[in-house]
Design a protein around this motif. Structure first.
Motif, short mmCIF file in Angstrom:
data_model
loop_
_atom_site.label_atom_id
_atom_site.label_comp_id
_atom_site.label_asym_id
_atom_site.label_seq_id
_atom_site.Cartn_x
_atom_site.Cartn_y
_atom_site.Cartn_z
N GLU A 65 0.84 -1.19 0.00
CA GLU A 65 0.00 0.00 0.00
C GLU A 65 0.88 1.25 0.00
N LEU A 66 0.43 2.26 -0.73
CA LEU A 66 1.07 3.57 -0.70
C LEU A 66 0.03 4.58 -0.25
N SER A 67 0.32 5.27 0.84
CA SER A 67 -0.60 6.27 1.39
C SER A 67 0.13 7.61 1.42
N CYS A 68 -0.46 8.62 0.79
CA CYS A 68 0.14 9.96 0.78
C CYS A 68 -0.88 10.97 1.27
N SER A 69 -0.40 11.93 2.05
CA SER A 69 -1.26 12.98 2.59
C SER A 69 -0.73 14.34 2.18
N ARG A 70 -1.68 15.26 1.94
CA ARG A 70 -1.35 16.65 1.65
C ARG A 70 -1.88 17.49 2.80
N VAL A 71 -1.10 18.45 3.27
CA VAL A 71 -1.48 19.27 4.41
C VAL A 71 -2.28 20.51 3.99
N GLU A 72 -1.75 21.30 3.05
CA GLU A 72 -2.37 22.57 2.65
C GLU A 72 -2.86 22.53 1.21
N SER A 74 -6.04 22.11 2.27
CA SER A 74 -6.89 21.28 3.14
C SER A 74 -6.24 19.91 3.23
N TYR A 75 -6.44 19.25 4.35
CA TYR A 75 -5.81 17.96 4.59
C TYR A 75 -6.56 16.86 3.84
N VAL A 76 -5.87 16.12 3.00
CA VAL A 76 -6.45 14.99 2.28
C VAL A 76 -5.45 13.84 2.31
N THR A 77 -5.96 12.63 2.17
CA THR A 77 -5.12 11.44 2.07
C THR A 77 -5.57 10.63 0.86
N VAL A 78 -4.62 10.07 0.15
CA VAL A 78 -4.91 9.19 -0.97
C VAL A 78 -4.21 7.86 -0.69
N ILE A 79 -4.95 6.76 -0.86
CA ILE A 79 -4.40 5.43 -0.61
C ILE A 79 -4.48 4.62 -1.90
N LEU A 80 -3.33 4.06 -2.27
CA LEU A 80 -3.24 3.25 -3.48
C LEU A 80 -2.82 1.84 -3.09
N GLY A 81 -3.65 0.87 -3.46
CA GLY A 81 -3.35 -0.52 -3.18
C GLY A 81 -2.94 -1.26 -4.43
N PRO A 82 -2.75 -2.58 -4.35
CA PRO A 82 -2.29 -3.34 -5.51
C PRO A 82 -3.38 -3.56 -6.56
N GLY A 93 -9.61 11.54 9.61
CA GLY A 93 -9.61 11.92 11.02
C GLY A 93 -8.21 12.17 11.55
N GLU A 94 -7.30 11.26 11.24
CA GLU A 94 -5.93 11.37 11.72
C GLU A 94 -5.12 12.27 10.79
N GLN A 95 -4.42 13.22 11.37
CA GLN A 95 -3.63 14.15 10.55
C GLN A 95 -2.20 14.21 11.06
#
Length: 144
Positions: A65-72, A74-82, A93-95
């Motif tokens: 899994e690759l999980s990347c978050s952007r702070v500004e 606005s906070y977002v997360t993108v998760i890429l699986g196989p 929720g978690e930042q």
């Protein structure tokens, strides 16, 4: 061979070696196989988790899994699986993004398992071997 031809040949070799060296960046993994990196701006941070996960985190589908978050801005997360498309989470929720880890330099790429990422001054683009991926920047977020 004239001195000029030697100089041109050496310059050509140096340029090719420098370009090749700058293109791919190696980032060390933790003892459990996770790799963490940020973009030079510190606004985007990523964590690669190997297949099977770690002693404290197991990806939902078993990984990798690759999980990347952007702070500004606005906070977002993108998760890429196989398998399947990337998942965009607009209000995670978690930042906890962007600790002091290795920076993936602008113009450099990183790859591990089925994932590869390219860092540029425009943002971070990551794809999986299945063709799905995402782009993160201060101005834009897209997932496919």
């Amino acid at each position: 061979m004239t001195a000029r031809r030697v100089a041109v040949a050496l310059l050509s070799i140096f340029t090719c070696v420098s370009a090749a060296h700058a293109a791919s960046q190696s980032i060390p993994a933790s003892s459990e196989g996770q790799v963490e990196f940020n973009t030079p701006s510190g606004n985007i941070g990523c964590i690669y988790t190997p297949k099977g996960g770690t002693s404290t985190y197991q990806p939902q589908d078993g990984g990798p899994e690759l999980s990347c978050s952007r702070v500004e801005p606005s906070y977002v997360t993108v998760i890429l699986g196989p398998k399947g498309p990337a998942t965009l989470i607009k209000n995670p929720g978690e930042q906890g993004c962007c600790s002091d880890v290795t920076k993936l330099g602008y113009g450099n790429s990183w790859s591990k398992g089925p994932f590869s990422c390219q860092s540029s001054t425009k943002g971070l683009s990551c794809t999986g071997s299945n063709g799905h991926g995402f782009f993160l920047s201060k101005a834009k977020v897209s997932a496919k």
